[in-house]
Design an enzyme around this catalytic site. Structure first.
Site, PDB file in Angstrom:
ATOM      1  N   LYS A  11       0.833  -1.201   0.000  1.00 20.49           N
ATOM      2  CA  LYS A  11       0.000   0.000   0.000  1.00 20.49           C
ATOM      3  C   LYS A  11       0.871   1.256   0.000  1.00 20.49           C
ATOM      4  CE  LYS A  11      -3.511   2.336   2.807  1.00 20.49           C
ATOM      5  NZ  LYS A  11      -2.751   3.599   2.848  1.00 20.49           N
ATOM      6  N   LYS A  46       7.469   0.644   1.699  1.00 24.19           N
ATOM      7  CA  LYS A  46       8.146  -0.336   0.836  1.00 24.19           C
ATOM      8  C   LYS A  46       9.348   0.270   0.120  1.00 24.19           C
ATOM      9  CE  LYS A  46       4.814   0.355  -2.871  1.00 24.19           C
ATOM     10  NZ  LYS A  46       5.460   1.643  -3.115  1.00 24.19           N
ATOM     11  N   LYS A  96       4.750   8.776  -8.339  1.00 22.35           N
ATOM     12  CA  LYS A  96       5.429   9.789  -7.536  1.00 22.35           C
ATOM     13  C   LYS A  96       6.926   9.842  -7.836  1.00 22.35           C
ATOM     14  CE  LYS A  96       4.309   8.475  -3.382  1.00 22.35           C
ATOM     15  NZ  LYS A  96       3.685   7.179  -3.740  1.00 22.35           N
ATOM     16  N   ASP A 155      -1.815  -0.087  -4.142  1.00 19.10           N
ATOM     17  CA  ASP A 155      -3.178   0.296  -3.788  1.00 19.10           C
ATOM     18  C   ASP A 155      -4.188  -0.226  -4.809  1.00 19.10           C
ATOM     19  OD1 ASP A 155      -3.199   2.695  -1.501  1.00 19.10           O
ATOM     20  OD2 ASP A 155      -1.323   2.470  -2.562  1.00 19.10           O
TER      21      ASP A 155
END
Length: 247
Positions: free
Chosen positions: A9, A14, A40, A127
Site C-alpha cells: 500500500k 516499501k 510519484k 493500492d
C-alpha cells in the site's frame, strides 16, 4: 539475474525497505538495479541523495524514442543503478498504462544488458492492482513478489488484494509469492493479524522491520538508513532481510 517485485500500500514504507535492501546487497558486492514503479517517482530518492532523475515517461514525452539508457538512470549509493518509471501528466492518462510503457522502454533501451544487474528490484505501488501495476508480476519481469504490510487494516486489505492477484496468475507461469515483510507500526495484535493473512495465502513472514525514528532521520538527511546509521539495530534487520531474499 534475480528479479524481485516488492508491492505494498502507498505509504507503507516499501520504498524505504527496497532502497535499504538494495544498498545492503550492493555493499555485499552484488550489482543491483532498482526501478521505481510509482507515479510519484520517489522510490530511489534516498539512494540518489535527493538528486533529480528524469523519469522514463517524462523523457519519453519530451524526446519520444530519441534518448539513451544513460539519460534515464543514475548511479546511487553503493553503486545501485536507479531508474524511475514516473507517471502521466496529472489529470491526464492512466498511471497503470504508464507503467507498462515505462517498463517496455527500459527494456528497449537495453538497460538490463548495459548494467548487467545480479538483482533487479521493482518497487510497485499496490493500492490498485490493475493491469498496469500488475505488469511486473505477470509480464516476465519479476520471478518473486514480496508484499510489505503492517498490522493496520487498510494495509492488510491492500496486501490481501495483491496476494489474490498473484494467486490468480499462479497457473500461468508468472511470478510467485515469496512472502510477507512486516513493517511494524505498533498497532494492537499486529503480529497476529499479519500471521492470519499469511495463513490465508499459505505464505510466511520472511522479515520484520521494527519501527524506528532513525528511518525518518535518515530520510531527512536524504540517505538510506544503511548509509546514515549502518550500525543500528534496524540496519541489521535490513541485512537479515536482504540475506533472506537472496536465499
Amino acid at each position: 539475474m534475480k528479479k524481485i517485485a516488492v508491492y505494498g500500500k502507498g505509504g507503507i514504507g516499501k520504498s524505504t525497505i527496497v532502497s535499504n535492501m538494495a544498498a545492503a546487497l550492493a555493499l555485499y558486492g552484488y550489482r543491483v538495479l532498482q526501478i521505481g514503479c510509482d507515479p510519484k517517482a520517489d522510490s530511489t530518492i534516498a539512494l540518489r541523495h535527493g538528486n533529480p532523475l528524469p523519469t522514463v515517461l517524462e523523457t519519453f514525452r519530451r524526446k519520444k524514442n530519441d534518448f539513451s539508457a544513460e539519460e534515464i538512470v543514475q548511479i546511487g549509493y553503493a553503486g545501485v543503478v536507479c531508474a524511475e518509471a514516473g507517471g502521466p501528466v496529472p489529470g491526464m492518462g492512466c498511471a497503470g498504462r504508464g507503467i507498462i510503457t515505462a517498463l517496455e522502454k527500459i527494456e528497449a533501451k537495453g538497460i538490463y544488458e548495459k548494467y548487467q544487474p545480479d538483482i533487479v528490484f521493482y518497487d510497485v505501488l499496490g493500492d490498485v492492482v490493475c493491469g498496469g501495476f500488475s505488469m511486473p508480476m505477470r509480464g516476465g519481469y519479476a520471478d518473486k513478489v514480496y508484499i510489505v504490510t503492517s498490522g493496520e487494516n487498510m494495509s492488510i486489505y491492500a496486501a490481501a488484494n495483491i496476494a489474490t492477484a498473484i494467486r490468480n496468475f499462479q497457473d500461468r507461469g508468472y511470478a510467485s509469492l515469496g512472502g510477507i515483510i512486516l513493517n511494524r507500526r505498533n498497532v494492537k495484535h499486529e503480529t497476529e493479524k499479519v500471521s492470519e493473512l499469511c495463513e490465508d495465502f499459505q505464505t510466511a513472514i520472511i522479515g520484520t522491520i521494527e519501527f524506528s525514528e532513525l528511518v525518518q532521520e535518515a530520510e531527512e538527511r536524504k540517505m538510506t538508513l544503511m548509509e546514515a546509521y549502518p550500525d543500528s539495530e534496524t540496519a541489521k534487520s535490513y541485512w537479515r532481510l536482504a540475506r533472506m531474499i537472496l536465499s
